[in-house]
Design an enzyme around this catalytic site. Structure first.
Site, PDB file in Angstrom:
ATOM      1  N   ASP A 154      32.147 -25.193  25.981  1.00 21.87           N
ATOM      2  CA  ASP A 154      30.929 -24.357  26.346  1.00 21.87           C
ATOM      3  C   ASP A 154      31.223 -23.094  25.860  1.00 21.87           C
ATOM      4  O   ASP A 154      32.052 -22.785  24.950  1.00 21.87           O
ATOM      5  CB  ASP A 154      31.977 -23.723  28.203  1.00 21.87           C
ATOM      6  CG  ASP A 154      31.279 -23.876  29.142  1.00 21.87           C
ATOM      7  OD1 ASP A 154      32.231 -24.208  30.330  1.00 21.87           O
ATOM      8  OD2 ASP A 154      30.393 -23.193  29.335  1.00 21.87           O
ATOM      9  N   ASP A 171      26.790 -21.687  29.291  1.00 21.47           N
ATOM     10  CA  ASP A 171      27.312 -20.733  30.405  1.00 21.47           C
ATOM     11  C   ASP A 171      25.497 -19.779  30.624  1.00 21.47           C
ATOM     12  O   ASP A 171      25.560 -18.833  30.051  1.00 21.47           O
ATOM     13  CB  ASP A 171      28.232 -20.054  30.059  1.00 21.47           C
ATOM     14  CG  ASP A 171      28.970 -19.803  31.546  1.00 21.47           C
ATOM     15  OD1 ASP A 171      29.397 -20.225  32.417  1.00 21.47           O
ATOM     16  OD2 ASP A 171      29.459 -18.883  31.863  1.00 21.47           O
ATOM     17  N   GLU A 178      22.893 -24.213  31.134  1.00 22.82           N
ATOM     18  CA  GLU A 178      22.667 -23.658  32.911  1.00 22.82           C
ATOM     19  C   GLU A 178      22.523 -22.880  33.131  1.00 22.82           C
ATOM     20  O   GLU A 178      22.365 -21.274  32.955  1.00 22.82           O
ATOM     21  CB  GLU A 178      24.930 -23.296  32.519  1.00 22.82           C
ATOM     22  CG  GLU A 178      24.957 -23.093  34.700  1.00 22.82           C
ATOM     23  CD  GLU A 178      25.725 -22.098  35.094  1.00 22.82           C
ATOM     24  OE1 GLU A 178      25.943 -21.418  34.440  1.00 22.82           O
ATOM     25  OE2 GLU A 178      26.797 -22.657  36.140  1.00 22.82           O
ATOM     26  N   HIS A 218      32.663 -27.472  38.992  1.00 26.49           N
ATOM     27  CA  HIS A 218      33.577 -26.684  38.537  1.00 26.49           C
ATOM     28  C   HIS A 218      33.475 -25.861  40.095  1.00 26.49           C
ATOM     29  O   HIS A 218      33.836 -24.716  40.103  1.00 26.49           O
ATOM     30  CB  HIS A 218      34.496 -26.553  37.388  1.00 26.49           C
ATOM     31  CG  HIS A 218      33.140 -25.286  36.793  1.00 26.49           C
ATOM     32  ND1 HIS A 218      32.200 -26.049  35.762  1.00 26.49           N
ATOM     33  CD2 HIS A 218      32.742 -24.679  36.370  1.00 26.49           C
ATOM     34  CE1 HIS A 218      31.469 -24.387  35.604  1.00 26.49           C
ATOM     35  NE2 HIS A 218      32.365 -23.732  35.517  1.00 26.49           N
ATOM     36  N   ASP A 219      31.576 -25.656  39.787  1.00 25.83           N
ATOM     37  CA  ASP A 219      31.278 -24.450  40.706  1.00 25.83           C
ATOM     38  C   ASP A 219      31.022 -24.893  42.057  1.00 25.83           C
ATOM     39  O   ASP A 219      31.054 -23.756  42.870  1.00 25.83           O
ATOM     40  CB  ASP A 219      30.523 -23.622  40.136  1.00 25.83           C
ATOM     41  CG  ASP A 219      30.388 -23.074  38.819  1.00 25.83           C
ATOM     42  OD1 ASP A 219      29.820 -22.741  37.641  1.00 25.83           O
ATOM     43  OD2 ASP A 219      31.685 -22.434  38.789  1.00 25.83           O
TER      44      ASP A 219
HETATM   45  O1  ISL Z   1      29.372 -20.170  41.151  1.00 25.70           O
HETATM   46  C1  ISL Z   1      28.258 -19.896  41.638  1.00 25.70           C
HETATM   47  C2  ISL Z   1      28.242 -19.743  43.077  1.00 25.70           C
HETATM   48  O2  ISL Z   1      29.386 -19.240  43.642  1.00 25.70           O
HETATM   49  C3  ISL Z   1      27.395 -20.068  40.773  1.00 25.70           C
HETATM   50  O3  ISL Z   1      26.502 -19.550  41.638  1.00 25.70           O
HETATM   51  C4  ISL Z   1      27.875 -19.408  39.579  1.00 25.70           C
HETATM   52  O4  ISL Z   1      29.046 -18.696  39.204  1.00 25.70           O
HETATM   53  C5  ISL Z   1      26.581 -19.660  38.117  1.00 25.70           C
HETATM   54  O5  ISL Z   1      26.118 -21.094  38.840  1.00 25.70           O
HETATM   55  C6  ISL Z   1      27.213 -19.195  36.771  1.00 25.70           C
HETATM   56  O6  ISL Z   1      28.588 -20.587  37.024  1.00 25.70           O
HETATM   57  C7  ISL Z   1      29.037 -19.861  35.008  1.00 25.70           C
HETATM   58  O7  ISL Z   1      29.149 -18.979  34.910  1.00 25.70           O
HETATM   59  C8  ISL Z   1      30.373 -18.448  35.388  1.00 25.70           C
HETATM   60  C9  ISL Z   1      31.513 -18.976  35.805  1.00 25.70           C
HETATM   61  O8  ISL Z   1      32.198 -17.966  36.924  1.00 25.70           O
HETATM   62  C10 ISL Z   1      31.041 -20.271  36.306  1.00 25.70           C
HETATM   63  O9  ISL Z   1      32.530 -21.298  36.513  1.00 25.70           O
HETATM   64  C11 ISL Z   1      29.941 -20.865  35.241  1.00 25.70           C
HETATM   65  O10 ISL Z   1      30.069 -22.049  35.472  1.00 25.70           O
HETATM   66  C12 ISL Z   1      30.651 -16.791  34.572  1.00 25.70           C
HETATM   67  O11 ISL Z   1      30.620 -16.700  33.491  1.00 25.70           O
END
Ligand code: ISL
Length: 544
Positions: free
Chosen positions: A98, A199, A250, A314-315
C-alpha cells in the site's frame, strides 16, 4: 494479443491485523501471513495486496504512517517482512504494498518539524493557512471530520487534512516532498516488491486557493484536481517505469472518462484503478444501477485502459451481506457474486474471508467498534443532540469494521485467529462459517472460488474477452457474454431471493451450450431456450 501478468492475475487482499495472529498479542501479524501462504496459493491466487504495515500510531489502522521505511511492531519487523516477500516469490506469487502518500501521521518526524515553527525548513511540506475572519480557511468537509482544517495553537495557523486530524496532507506542490516520496518508493521497489496499491491517489492535487464550495458535504471536490496527472507522470518517469510492477490507484469519485486519464495505456500514469461508484453510490443492491455502471466503465475504459473488479475490501462491508443474501441463500449468493466479479471485465480482487462467504457483523455497542470513520461520525452526530442509539444503529450497515473482523479459521476459541484477546471481536457466526469447515465441504464457497480462479488460468476469454450486456431492464437477471477468438461465454445470474425465468438471447437460440460452472448441483448441460433459475442461481455456458 499481448499477455500482461497484472491483467491475468487474481489479487488477494490481506488485511494482516485481522488475518492470523502468531504471537498472541491479539493482532494478526506478518508471520501469520507467512504461515498461511500455502492456503492463499492453493486458492489459485497470483498477487497479494498487503495493507499498510509501516510504523504508525494506528489511529486509522496503519493509514497514518509515522515512518515509511520501518515495519510496525504489531506486524513484525523488517526481517519478517523480507521472509514474507521471499516466501511469496518462492510460491510463484507477487506482493504489492500500500502506498499512502496523500498524508502522513501527525507523529511523522516531517510533520513534527513542519508544525514546530512557521520558518521551519519543512513548514511547506504540509499545507498551512492563516485563519480567515478568525475561522477555518474554507468550508470543506473531510472524509472523517466536519472540517479539513485543524488549528495549531503554537503557530496560529490551520493545517489541511483530507481524513482525520491525525492525518495531515502532504503538500505535493513541494518538489522536496515528491522527491522524498520517490526515494521511499525506490526503497521498497529495490527490495523486490511487485507494485503498489495507491491510497486515494486522486487526492494529491488540491483545488488552487481552497475556495469555499456550495455543498461541503459532497466531498468529491477533494479529488481529481488539476495537477494530479502531472504528479503521476513524474512519479512514473522518475520511479515506476524503471521496474516491472503493477500499479492500482484507489480513485474515489471518478467517472470512466476521468478514470481513463489515469489508466489509459499511453498515459504513463497507472495500470488500473478501483473506482467506487458501486461502493459509494449503491448502499443496497440495485441491479439496474450496477449494470449501467458496468457498461459505462466497459465502454469508457476498454480496451484503452484496465479496470479492477471488487465488491468489498477493508473499507466496504462484506458483499454477501451488503449486496447479496447472508441468510438462507448465503452460500449460493456468495458464489453468484464471485461469478460476477470474476467474469466482468477487469482484474478481480478477493478480500480475505470472502472466499468462505464471511458476513458483516452487528456488535451491541459503539465501544465494540474501532473504525475511526464510524466513531468520528457517531460523536459528530450525537454532539448535535441526536439519540445515541439511533445514531449507532444508522452507522452499523456501512461501518468498515464489518469487513475487519478476524478471518475465521476454525470453530475453536477466537475462530483460531488468536490465542490472545482479539483487537476486535470475532463475528459470532465463526462456529459455522470458517476455513476448516470450508475445506471439508466439497460444495463450499471456497472450492467454488478455487474453480472460478482456475477457469481464469485456462480460458483467456475471462481476461481478454469483449463484454456485452444482454439482460435489458430486468431488475434481477444479469445476462452477459464475454467473447474472444470465436469463444463465447454466456453468464447468467439471478440476483434475487425468488425463482426467475430466463430466456436465452435470440442470437444463441439455435446454438448448443456447454455448462462451464454452476452454483447449484445437477444443472443441465444443454438448456432449452427458456428455463427457470433458482434464487441466487449463477451459470456460465460456453456457446458452441
Ligand atoms: O472508508 C470509506 C468510507 O467510510 C472510503 O470512502 C475511504 O475513506 C476512502 O475510499 C479512502 O480510503 C483509503 O484512505 C483512507 C483509509 O482510512 C482507508 O482505509 C483507505 O482505504 C485514509 O488513508
Amino acid at each position: 494479443m499481448k499477455k500482461i501478468w497484472w491483467k491475468e492475475a487474481v489479487v488477494y487482499q490481506v488485511y494482516w491485523r485481522s488475518f492470523y495472529d502468531t504471537d498472541g498479542d491479539g493482532y494478526g501479524d506478518l508471520q501469520g501471513v507467512i504461515e498461511k501462504l500455502d492456503y492463499i496459493k492453493d486458492l489459485g491466487i497470483d498477487v497479494i495486496w498487503l495493507n499498510p504495515c509501516y510504523e504508525s500510531p494506528d489511529k486509522d489502522n496503519g493509514y497514518d504512517i509515522s515512518d515509511y521505511q520501518k515495519i510496525m511492531r504489531k506486524a513484525g519487523n523488517v526481517g519478517t517482512w523480507e521472509t514474507l516477500l521471499k516466501e511469496v516469490h518462492k510460491r510463484g506469487m507477487k506482493l504489492i504494498m500500500d502506498l499512502v502518500v496523500n498524508h502522513t501521521s501527525n507523529q511523522h518526524p516531517w510533520f513534527l518539524e513542519s508544525r514546530s515553527s512557521k520558518d521551519n525548513p519543512k513548514r511547506d511540506w504540509y499545507i498551512w493557512k492563516d485563519p480567515v475572519e478568525g475561522k477555518e480557511p474554507s468550508n470543506w468537509r473531510s472524509y472523517f471530520t466536519p472540517s479539513t482544517w485543524e488549528f495549531d495553537e503554537k503557530t496560529e495557523q490551520y493545517y489541511f487534512h483530507s481524513f482525520a486530524i491525525e492525518q495531515p496532507d502532504l503538500n505535493w506542490e513541494n518538489e522536496e516532498v515528491r522527491e522524498a516520496i520517490y526515494d521511499m518508493m525506490r526503497f521498497w521497489l529495490d527490495k523486490g516488491i511487485d507494485g503498489f496499491r495507491m491510497d486515494v491517489i486522486n487526492l494529491l492535487a488540491k483545488i488552487p486557493g481552497f475556495p469555499n464550495v456550495d455543498t461541503p458535504e459532497n466531498i468529491n471536490y477533494l479529488g481529481n484536481n488539476p495537477g494530479i496527472h502531472t504528479y503521476l507522470k513524474e512519479m512514473n518517469e522518475q520511479v515506476l517505469r524503471h521496474y516491472d510492477v503493477m500499479t492500482v490507484g484507489e480513485i474515489p469519485f471518478v467517472t470512466p472518462e476521468d478514470g481513463l486519464k489515469y489508466v489509459g495505456e499511453n498515459r504513463n500514469e497507472l495500470h488500473t484503478l478501483f473506482h467506487f461508484e458501486v461502493a459509494d453510490d449503491m448502499p443496497t443492491w440495485d441491479m439496474l444501477k450496477f449494470k449501467e455502471i458496468q457498461t459505462r466503465w466497459y465502454e469508457g475504459l476498454f480496451p484503452k485502459g484496465w479496470n479492477s473488479q471488487f465488491l468489498n475490501n477493508h473499507d466496504h462491508t462484506r458483499q454477501v451481506t451488503r449486496y447479496g443474501n447472508d441468510g438462507e441463500y448465503r452460500v449460493q449468493s456468495a458464489k453468484l457474486l464471485a461469478t460476477m466479479i470474476h467474469t466482468l471485465p477487469g482484474t478481480p480482487y478477493v478480500f480475505q474471508g470472502e472466499e468462505i462467504g464471511m458476513t458483516g457483523v452487528r456488535f451491541d455497542s459503539i465501544d465494540d467498534y474501532n473504525d475511526i470513520a464510524m466513531k468520528n461520525k457517531y460523536h459528530e452526530e450525537i454532539s448535535k443532540g441526536r439519540d445515541p442509539q439511533e445514531v449507532f444503529e444508522s452507522l452499523l450497515a456501512l461501518s468498515r469494521d464489518n469487513s475487519r473482523t478476524p478471518v475465521q479459521w476454525n470453530a475453536k476459541e477466537n475462530a483460531g485467529f488468536t490465542t490472545g484477546e482479539p483487537w476486535i471481536k470475532i463475528n459470532p457466526n465463526y462456529k459455522s462459517i470458517n476455513v476448516e469447515q470450508a475445506l471439508e465441504d466439497p460444495d463450499s464457497v471456497y472450492y467454488y472460488y478455487k474453480k472460478l480462479i482456475g477457469l481464469r488460468k485456462e480460458h483467456e476469454v475471462m481476461v481478454y474477452g469483449t463484454f456485452e450486456d444482454l439482460s435489458g431492464n430486468d431488475e434481477s437477471l444479469y445476462v452477459y457474454t464475454r467473447s474472444l477468438n470465436n469463444v463465447t461465454w454466456l453468464v447468467i445470474l439471478n440476483h434475487s431471493n425468488i425463482e426467475n425465468v430466463c430466456t436465452v438471447p435470440d442470437k444463441f437460440a439455435n446454438n448448443d451450450k456447454r455448462l462451464i460452472i454452476a452454483n447449484y448441483p445437477d444443472v443441465e448441460n444443454n438448456i432449452a431456450n427458456s428455463f427457470t433459475l433458482k434464487p441466487h442461481e449463477a451459470r456460465i455456458y460456453e456457446i458452441k
